[in-house]
Design an enzyme around this catalytic site. Structure first.
Site, PDB file in Angstrom:
ATOM      1  N   CYS A  18     -13.897  -3.126  -8.523  1.00  0.00           N
ATOM      2  CA  CYS A  18     -13.628  -1.949  -7.816  1.00  0.00           C
ATOM      3  C   CYS A  18     -12.672  -1.869  -7.360  1.00  0.00           C
ATOM      4  O   CYS A  18     -11.801  -1.266  -7.236  1.00  0.00           O
ATOM      5  CB  CYS A  18     -14.656  -1.178  -7.794  1.00  0.00           C
ATOM      6  N   CYS A  70       4.054  -5.849  -1.998  1.00  0.00           N
ATOM      7  CA  CYS A  70       3.772  -4.827  -2.864  1.00  0.00           C
ATOM      8  C   CYS A  70       1.703  -4.254  -1.486  1.00  0.00           C
ATOM      9  O   CYS A  70       2.213  -4.132  -0.617  1.00  0.00           O
ATOM     10  CB  CYS A  70       2.535  -5.906  -3.739  1.00  0.00           C
TER      11      CYS A  70
END
Ligand SMILES: [Zn+2]
Lengths: 99, 460
Positions: free
Chosen positions: B241, B418
């Site tokens: 998740c 990132c």
């Protein structure tokens, strides 16, 4: 033969995020019979747009993918040899691990 | 008062509050004990019998569970079975949150919770059992307190540890039914194998994105997890998740269904979802219940010739089997030499000094939309190879704008960022191969920027 392959559980991401595919597939051998083996290679060629290794391994689906033919595990109908009828719904679903 | 003084004051008040709450629940428990003893004692001078035939339920129980008792298909027997049962929930996250609340409310006699994690703010959209006051505190403590506040008459046991081969047999053996509410593949195999070895039914749920799955394993001759998935999926197919995102209510629904299945088994009513699997597609509003294979005779864990014993379980390497760590620490790659990397602090110096450079952000576009660094260029890692010309022209433009001569070695620098500093390393490897030899990545990504440079930078 009209047939509805469906990709779920993340596998739709390999098919331009499309889940339900209403398609018409030419019978592979002259006898007018279509089996899962044929459908699998058809899906691999025509629906899977990226990372095919996330869908198949060898000549079957990769570990962690369940295949359901008309809401029934294909293990119960002969896996790759399962013969398909018109308008069958075939679901390819990746098992989820999140929670 | 300064902010730090307020924080200190808040901490000491919260500490005092926790102590008072602890005292209150201890006293309440003491009072309940006394009342129970008094209930059992004969009432002097009364003409009524000292006890009525109630199938073992006390007056309080009859009142609390009255709506269960009135259900013909559940009734006193169902409730009495439930009160005698014990259920272990592994994982107090999105699935465990709703399951635990219903178990406590329904009156499961002994309710165990296993979790090693602490509550984080970005859990709270789905892990509805936790409250803001518990952010930073262990999930088992938070979930345990919530269960007790729903129903103080049941026993709640907190196991504040990660489930491993070394502790699983001991913990699971103390419960009748196991609920898998975890979030990773190795733990799912570990729990299933342990349930097979101990002969316990396993109520398994999973959720990710907009989809959920539910089934009951190892129930009265039904299949186990390995019967269905004899081989583990590739590592890259197991999103969590935290990586893939999840709509909060989806694990909530699956957790409720897990509670339903476990309560049916504990109360011995109805037909458990064994040999069948429920598939929820929340976005399209579709629920399928499909028939799955039965127990496999070839299954390594539960098949006819299986030799999976407690000893073998203890020695099994689940991390190696699934190529995934059991506890999911944020993956920390180290692919590049130090001269190809800079820290977020060093990058902030470069920005302050206005050194000519291009910053490429290789996160997916929907992540970039959440938040990004100023003037960064979004080229998702998956599209990087095809978009190298964009980087070349961005570098040229930067050199022109700052009056540099390109290609002289003193040209504009190329940096890559990132979310956490893994994909940026992969991107730099790729860029260096394609001729951008001086490309560098920012160690730790945007999370490091938020942590080390600007605490006001939003993280997700
Ligand atoms: Zn099995």
């Amino acid at each position: 033969m009209p047939i509805t392959p469906t990709t779920n559980g993340g596998l739709e991401l390999l098919c331009d995020s499309k889940k339900i595919h209403n398609v018409n597939i030419e019978q592979q051998n002259g006898e007018g019979k279509l089996i899962m083996k044929d459908l699998l290679s058809w899906v691999r060629t025509n629906l899977i747009k990226e990372r095919p290794e996330m869908f198949m391994k060898g000549d079957t689906v990769r570990p962690g993918v369940l295949v359901l033919v008309n809401d029934c595990d294909w293990e119960l109908s002969g896996q790759l040899d399962t013969s398909l009828e018109e308008k069958d719904v075939v679901v390819f679903i990746s098992t989820l691990h999140g929670g | 008062m300064s902010a730090s003084e307020i924080l200190r004051e808040l901490d000491s008040l919260k500490d005092a509050k926790a102590k008072i709450e602890h005292k209150i629940s201890a006293l309440e428990a003491q009072l309940r004990e006394i009342n129970l003893r008094n209930d059992a004692a004969p009432t002097n001078g009364s003409s009524h019998p000292s006890s009525y035939p109630t199938n073992g339920l006390t007056q309080d129980m009859i009142h609390r569970y009255s709506r269960h008792l009135m259900l013909p298909s559940f009734g006193v027997e169902g409730q009495a079975n439930l009160l005698k049962s014990s259920i272990l929930v592994v994982g107090a996250g999105g699935l465990g949150a709703s399951a635990l609340l219903y178990f406590a409310a329904a009156g499961v006699g002994r309710l165990g919770i296993v979790d090693h994690d602490v509550v984080e703010l970005n859990n709270m959209h789905r892990q509805v059992i936790h409250t803001e006051a518990y952010v930073g505190k262990p999930k088992v403590k938070s979930a345990g307190a919530a269960c007790r506040s729903v129903n103080s008459s049941i026993e709640v046991v907190e196991h504040q540890e990660a489930l491993r081969t070394s502790n699983a047999l001991e913990i699971l053996s103390k419960y009748d039914i196991i609920v898998d509410a975890t979030d990773n593949a190795p733990t799912r195999y570990l729990i299933s194998d342990c349930c097979v070895v101990l002969g316990k039914p396993l109520v398994s749920g999973a959720a990710l994105g907009m989809e959920g799955q539910l089934t009951v394993y190892n129930y009265k001759g039904g299949p186990c997890y390995r019967c269905l998935f004899p081989l583990p999926p590739p590592r890259t197919a197991c999103q969590s998740c935290a990586e893939g995102g999840v709509l909060g209510v989806v694990p909530g629904i699956i957790g409720c269904l897990q509670a339903l299945e476990a309560i049916k088994i504990a109360a011995a009513v109805g037909e458990p979802l064994s040999g069948r699997m429920l598939l929820l597609d929340a976005l399209s509003g579709r629920i399928r219940i499909v028939k799955i294979r039965g127990r496999s005779t070839h299954c390594e864990a539960c098949g006819e010739n299986a030799t999976f014993t407690q000893q073998k379980f203890r020695e099994f390497d689940y991390e190696k089997f699934t190529e995934t760590p059991l506890r999911v620490p944020p993956l920390k790659l180290n692919l590049l030499p130090s001269e190809s990397r800079i820290s977020s602090k060093e990058y902030s110096e470069i920005v302050l000094k206005k050194e000519p450079h291009v910053l490429v952000d290789v996160r997916p576009a929907h992540h970039f939309k959440i938040v990004s660094l100023p003037k960064s260029l979004n080229i998702p890692l998956s599209t990087l190879e095809g978009r190298l010309p964009e980087i070349s022209s961005a570098l040229k433009k930067e050199e022109k704008d700052s009056g540099l001569v390109s290609g002289s070695g003193g040209g504009a620098q190329l940096y890559v960022v990132c979310r956490r500093g893994n994909d940026s390393q992969r991107a730099v490897q790729c860029l260096q191969k394609m001729g951008f030899t001086s490309a560098k990545d920012i160690v730790g990504g945007l999370e490091s920027w938020a942590y080390n440079v600007d605490p006001k930078f939003p993280t997700y």
